[in-house]
Enzyme design. Sequence first.
Site, mmCIF file in Angstrom:
data_model
loop_
_atom_site.group_PDB
_atom_site.id
_atom_site.type_symbol
_atom_site.label_atom_id
_atom_site.label_comp_id
_atom_site.label_asym_id
_atom_site.label_seq_id
_atom_site.Cartn_x
_atom_site.Cartn_y
_atom_site.Cartn_z
ATOM 1 N N GLU A 1 0.837 -1.215 0.000
ATOM 2 C CA GLU A 1 0.000 0.000 0.000
ATOM 3 C C GLU A 1 0.869 1.260 0.000
ATOM 4 O OE1 GLU A 1 -2.913 -0.427 -0.831
ATOM 5 O OE2 GLU A 1 -3.291 -2.489 -0.231
ATOM 6 N N ASP B 1 3.533 -4.674 -5.484
ATOM 7 C CA ASP B 1 3.961 -5.980 -4.963
ATOM 8 C C ASP B 1 5.489 -6.056 -4.873
ATOM 9 O OD1 ASP B 1 1.438 -7.033 -4.628
ATOM 10 O OD2 ASP B 1 1.444 -8.215 -6.471
#
Length: 676
Positions: A514, A578
Amino acid sequence: MRFSRPLIAILFLTCMAMPLAAQESKATSNSIVTSLDKSADPCVDFYQFACGGWIKNNPIPADQSIWSRFGELAERNRTVLRGILENAAKATNRSANEQKIGDYYATCVDEDSINKKGIAVLKPEFDRITGLKDKAGLPALLAHLHGEAIDGLFGFSSGADFKNAKEVIAQADQGGISLPDRDYYLKDDPKSVELRKAFSEHVANTFKLLGDAPDKAATEAKAVMDIETALARGSMDRVERREPEKIYHKLSQQNWQALAPSFSFAKYLSGLGAPTFTALNVAPPDFFKALDAELKTVSLDDLKTYLRWHLAHSQVQALPKAFVDEDFNFYGKTLQGTKELQPRWKRCVAAADGDLGEALGQVFVEKYYPPEAKARTLKMVNQLEAALHQDISELPWMSDTTKKQALVKLAAIQNKIGYPAKWRDYSALKIERGDALSNSLRANAFEIHRQLAKIGKLLDKQEWQMTPPTVNAYYDPTENDINFPAGILQPPFYDFKADDALNFGGMGAVIGHELTHGFDDQGALFDPEGNLKNWWTSEDEKAFKERTQCIVDEYDQFVAVDDVHVRGKLTLGENTADNGGLRIAHMALMKSLADAARQPEKIDGFTPEQRLFIGWGQIWCQNETDQMARLLALNNEHSPGKYRANGVVQNMPEFQKAWGCKAGQPMVRANACHVW
Ligand SMILES: [Zn+2]
């Protein structure tokens, strides 16, 4: 409960289910080992090594199209929410919120009453549509339908002004289609043609259930298809829409009107009861030109048919069983490959969470989210922010000028953990026992008007876009904040009895993911205040684009199912997040191990670094139907689990060192990508 809702953010799901103290670290440790496939070589296919055991032992349940570690937890979560709702349904001396969630749920699960009532409750709505006398009456009618969240023709709501993010403005957008994406209407490959045929049959069957003769129903389905195809043609592509500049066109109300002269937006806005405003964001102006062209040529009867379809379609979950089964037959079976409809209670838990999420979530948090859980998350967020700070400071490809700006942005990120500081007030929403459809329509109207009331106001950065039990997390570029609903602090993401390594590979990487969104190809375009404003030197911007292109090329090669590849450009933001997320999680673990005085031991035969990677790999274990794999690859911004695991580790020398992989092996990418 609509299909289109979970599509956008289907992964990064987990949830909270049981009191933290009930978790057994032994069981967790065992499940880590049994999930492995020790016969696989981690340097050849890490996903198979980390998840092979799990994949073998966890077939897709009949009422699911995708089954994952998230799914397991979501199932437990649903059971907890069910308990809360059933208690609220039968309790006496209830609080106002308990009355609402209890009566909403009790009414929703009472399928017999819903079947008996039939479509009577929708009759006034249908009458309104069939009573439309001319196209001049359309704006008022559409305003009424949109006011109850019944889709049609275009979308209208509110959102932060990209270039002045502290303010909320009105937003008009493309919309009005019932398949997951415009491409389904435009592509001519056999699968798309087949799906369109099945969709037309589904629309015709719905008209038959509404009482129309088969011949008429088939003609009506064609009318719906024609209008939706015209809207699809005027719509922007999903990949293009990822570029904020392309969906930001601040226009005066007059200039908006000029795009579609045959539809009075003034009448529409007054019917909707929207606050007055002078300028709005018309995300895709060309769409409104296409809408105008369609409205000029389409017949009044076809327009009414189209709106009747959308009325039945958008309220289907509160209609009798025959409608629900018909809907499942297309959206569940054909489109997703699901074998069985979910039991009613599961659908009603989802509906209650959707319509009364912060009333339900408040009880959930009181019972299952202790303050120490929040403190633990905050500690980890701080560790990950420190790692990203170090990562940015040491980047070889970025100038000091841009680094300084990046660090300002990082420092400005607001951390929202668990649940909102101020709960939503539902007192204006009436929920009664006895009529599911009316409850649903009133809840829709409540939410639409809550969104519209924000127009012209300051952006409320304390508000959440997800409910506390939601199985997800997000970064919002206009707020520059990371948001972790209470649900996410649970195994396999975070197990307070497990070792740090495993938790950094799970929750740590999620937090890192995030945070990195603030700096992915979209996030990097927004400044610390959330404004769409360039803070990069041109050389650094060029270097950044070269590096993100490496990620696009890497993921483009992955095959999701049959001949369908992962879409590198569509998934770029998520893949960047990611890759950055796991790298900084690894950095944070290394720092934490260095800070601890004693040498960490192996657990289950694995070093801490190896366990970090196992933790990462195992949050992505999943099985899915071929239909779902195709659907997600075409439309979802997240890569399939296998490539979320492997796509990242093959870029990481840290991974290769931890597992002793050699050059030339599949998990050692020759042209490794490194952005953050
Ligand atoms: Zn993400």
